[in-house]
Design a protein around this motif. Structure first.
Motif, PDB file in Angstrom:
ATOM      1  N   GLU A   1      -5.875  24.352 -13.685  1.00 52.46           N
ATOM      2  CA  GLU A   1      -6.980  23.809 -12.887  1.00 52.46           C
ATOM      3  C   GLU A   1      -6.795  22.318 -12.633  1.00 52.46           C
ATOM      4  N   ILE A   2      -6.341  21.590 -13.672  1.00 49.73           N
ATOM      5  CA  ILE A   2      -6.122  20.142 -13.508  1.00 49.73           C
ATOM      6  C   ILE A   2      -5.012  19.886 -12.491  1.00 49.73           C
ATOM      7  N   LYS A   3      -3.913  20.671 -12.614  1.00 49.56           N
ATOM      8  CA  LYS A   3      -2.801  20.493 -11.681  1.00 49.56           C
ATOM      9  C   LYS A   3      -3.204  20.896 -10.263  1.00 49.56           C
ATOM     10  N   LYS A   4      -4.072  21.920 -10.192  1.00 51.41           N
ATOM     11  CA  LYS A   4      -4.529  22.323  -8.873  1.00 51.41           C
ATOM     12  C   LYS A   4      -5.362  21.216  -8.222  1.00 51.41           C
ATOM     13  N   GLU A   5      -6.198  20.531  -9.008  1.00 54.01           N
ATOM     14  CA  GLU A   5      -6.994  19.419  -8.486  1.00 54.01           C
ATOM     15  C   GLU A   5      -6.089  18.277  -8.034  1.00 54.01           C
ATOM     16  N   GLU A   6      -5.024  18.036  -8.847  1.00 59.53           N
ATOM     17  CA  GLU A   6      -4.089  16.964  -8.477  1.00 59.53           C
ATOM     18  C   GLU A   6      -3.396  17.288  -7.160  1.00 59.53           C
ATOM     19  N   LEU A   7      -2.990  18.539  -6.983  1.00 59.26           N
ATOM     20  CA  LEU A   7      -2.368  18.959  -5.727  1.00 59.26           C
ATOM     21  C   LEU A   7      -3.335  18.827  -4.556  1.00 59.26           C
ATOM     22  N   SER A   8      -4.588  19.194  -4.783  1.00 58.53           N
ATOM     23  CA  SER A   8      -5.598  19.071  -3.723  1.00 58.53           C
ATOM     24  C   SER A   8      -5.771  17.620  -3.305  1.00 58.53           C
ATOM     25  N   ARG A   9      -5.760  16.721  -4.286  1.00 52.44           N
ATOM     26  CA  ARG A   9      -5.890  15.282  -3.956  1.00 52.44           C
ATOM     27  C   ARG A   9      -4.720  14.810  -3.111  1.00 52.44           C
ATOM     28  N   LYS A  10      -3.489  15.233  -3.508  1.00 52.04           N
ATOM     29  CA  LYS A  10      -2.308  14.841  -2.743  1.00 52.04           C
ATOM     30  C   LYS A  10      -2.371  15.393  -1.320  1.00 52.04           C
ATOM     31  N   ILE A  11      -2.853  16.631  -1.201  1.00 54.82           N
ATOM     32  CA  ILE A  11      -2.929  17.263   0.124  1.00 54.82           C
ATOM     33  C   ILE A  11      -3.894  16.491   1.027  1.00 54.82           C
TER      34      ILE A  11
END
Length: 521
Positions: free
Chosen positions: A260-270
């Protein structure tokens, strides 16, 4: 005083002695049967009858009814008198009661020592021990003294029964002779019963001693403590397995949080990259894209994939291999603990000795199954081979310890199993299992089962309900026991004796086959 008053109530108003076989008239008065019969006999020619006490008139001779209650009271009273053992008094002593020493069946009187000395000694005067009622010694048909015993009808009879009655021509004996023979038979029965009682007393003492030993050994406390420990160990094992399952769930939760944390980080980058792509200012685009690792999207992909595969495996079900290892290790530790407290015995590995097998017995290659055959098996001639009974012994012998072996008897309707000394005869009518002093057996033939030793058979009350039988040997305890392996297991019989030789397992096959169960080569 109370005893004297009761005695007065128990005296016949005719003879003034204690009632002898008291009977009652319709008016309610009681008399000795002999006394009232004599009185009524004298009144027979006077045209009527009357009670000697109240003078009540009776047109016909009154029927005499035995007063059972008064008889019981009288007998209890007489039995309570310390100096009057027989309770029978001299008929001629009317002033005061004198105990009788003999009774005359001919005269129907009882006599004390003084009157006995002047009594007639002719043969028809039969003297016996004092009795209360002479009527019981008379024939109910002819009213004569019972002098003979009819051996054909097992009845005591009088002379008239023998000469003109229904026992005419029957084989008879004098009472003394018949009584002597009866006493001889009774003594034989008594001796058998005494012997049987002694055997039962020995069994009771043996069981009581066994119970004392068990109590002293503390087996109940040991078993209770063992199961208490087993429950504790099983509870601990359950907690260990549940902890492993809980740990697996916790690892899944941690993996989900990391993803979930990595998914949030990816969403921020996107979102940031989408903003850069929408900017019109080239300088800003170039400056912003050089900062951070916006374009490094493949870093950690391999690690994430591995964690994902592990996560899928965890979610897919229980870790069977891990849980199985934990259970196996824990249960093995528990069984080891049980074996320390109570030795868990395994079935003896019984193998059949082909050298002892009868020529009509086929022994399987694994030496576990014996089958009866109509054809001669042409076994080599050996001194150990059974010649008359279709049976075989085991190659193993037992001279100490506790052992058991089991057989599948479902393939045979006629069979016998047991234990034998190696010195058992191999030919002759008495060589079968249980037909001699050197073997003990359990036998089935059709719907009947019995145990046998030294040709003595004990029929079992119920048939064997399963196809498997257990034979248990405790050499030091001197016991051979047989069990029906139904559910629950049922004890059939136990032989107890002192063993003087090693013991071999023995099998007799009356038809079909018998297979030894358990054990391995």
């Amino acid at each position: 005083m109370a005893s004297a008053n009761l005695r007065a109530e128990l005296e016949c108003s005719v003879c003034l002695n204690i009632y002898t076989d008291p009977v009652m008239l319709r008016c309610g008065h009681n008399f000795c049967r002999i006394c009232i019969n004599r009185v009524l006999d004298t009144q027979g020619g006077s045209g009527g009858y009357s009670c000697p006490e109240c003078r009540e008139k009776f047109q016909d001779r009154p029927a005499l009814h035995r007063n059972i209650t008064l008889c019981n009271i009288m007998e209890n009273f007489l039995s309570a008198q310390p100096d009057q053992e027989s309770g029978v008094f001299c008929t001629h002593c009317v002033d005061y009661p004198v105990p009788a020493v003999r009774s005359c069946l001919h005269c129907e009187v009882s006599l004390c020592d003084k009157h006995l000395r002047v009594h007639k000694k002719s043969p028809e005067h039969i003297l016996i021990d004092p009795i209360l009622s002479v009527e019981s010694r008379k024939c109910s048909v002819h009213k004569k003294i019972l002098e003979y015993y009819c051996t054909e009808d097992d009845l005591c009879i009088c002379m008239s029964c023998y000469t003109i009655g229904e026992h005419q021509g029957h084989q008879v004996e004098m009472l003394d002779e018949a009584s002597g023979k009866k006493k001889k038979k009774l003594r034989n029965v008594l001796q058998k019963l005494l012997t049987k009682r002694e055997e039962m007393e020995e069994r009771v003492q043996s069981l009581q001693e066994h119970r004392r030993k068990e109590k002293a050994a503390g087996d109940t406390e040991r078993v209770t403590a063992l199961f208490r420990d087993l429950r504790r160990r099983l509870e601990d094992l359950e907690k260990r397995v549940l902890r492993e399952i809980s740990g697996r769930a916790e690892r899944i939760s941690i993996s989900i949080r990391d993803l979930e944390i990595k998914k949030e980080e990816l969403s921020r980058k996107i979102r940031h990259i989408e903003e850069l792509c929408n900017m019109m200012d080239p300088l800003t685009v170039l400056q912003e894209s050089d900062t951070g690792d916006l374009c490094d999207t493949e870093d950690g992909d391999n690690e994430d994939r591995e964690r994902h595969e592990e996560l899928l495996h965890d979610v897919g079900g229980l870790d069977v291999a891990g849980i199985s290892h934990t259970l196996h290790t824990g249960l093995s530790e528990i069984i080891t603990g049980v074996n320390v407290s109570f030795y868990i015995q395994e079935a003896a590995d019984i193998l059949l000795d082909v050298n002892t097998a009868h020529n009509k017995l086929h022994i399987s290659d694994d030496r576990k199954t014996s089958s009866r055959s109509d054809r001669n098996q042409n076994h080599p001639v050996t001194p150990e081979r059974f010649k008359d009974y279709v049976q075989v012994l085991s190659s193993q012998s037992f001279s100490s310890g506790r052992h058991y072996w089991e057989v599948d008897v479902g393939g045979s309707g006629r069979w016998g199993v047991g234990m034998c000394y190696p010195s058992i005869d191999r030919s002759g009518d008495q060589t079968g299992i249980g037909r001699n002093k050197k073997s003990w057996g359990l036998v089935k033939n059709g719907n009947q089962c019995w145990v046998r030793h030294d040709s003595k058979e004990i029929l079992l009350p119920t048939n064997i309900s399963s196809n498997r039988v257990r034979i248990y040997l405790d050499y030091e305890a001197r016991r051979i026991s047989f069990y029906d392996l139904c559910d629950p297991i049922r004890h059939l019989h136990t032989f107890t004796t002192t063993f003087t030789e090693p013991l071999h397992a023995g099998i007799w096959v009356g038809g079909g086959c018998i297979k030894i169960c358990g054990g391995s080569r």
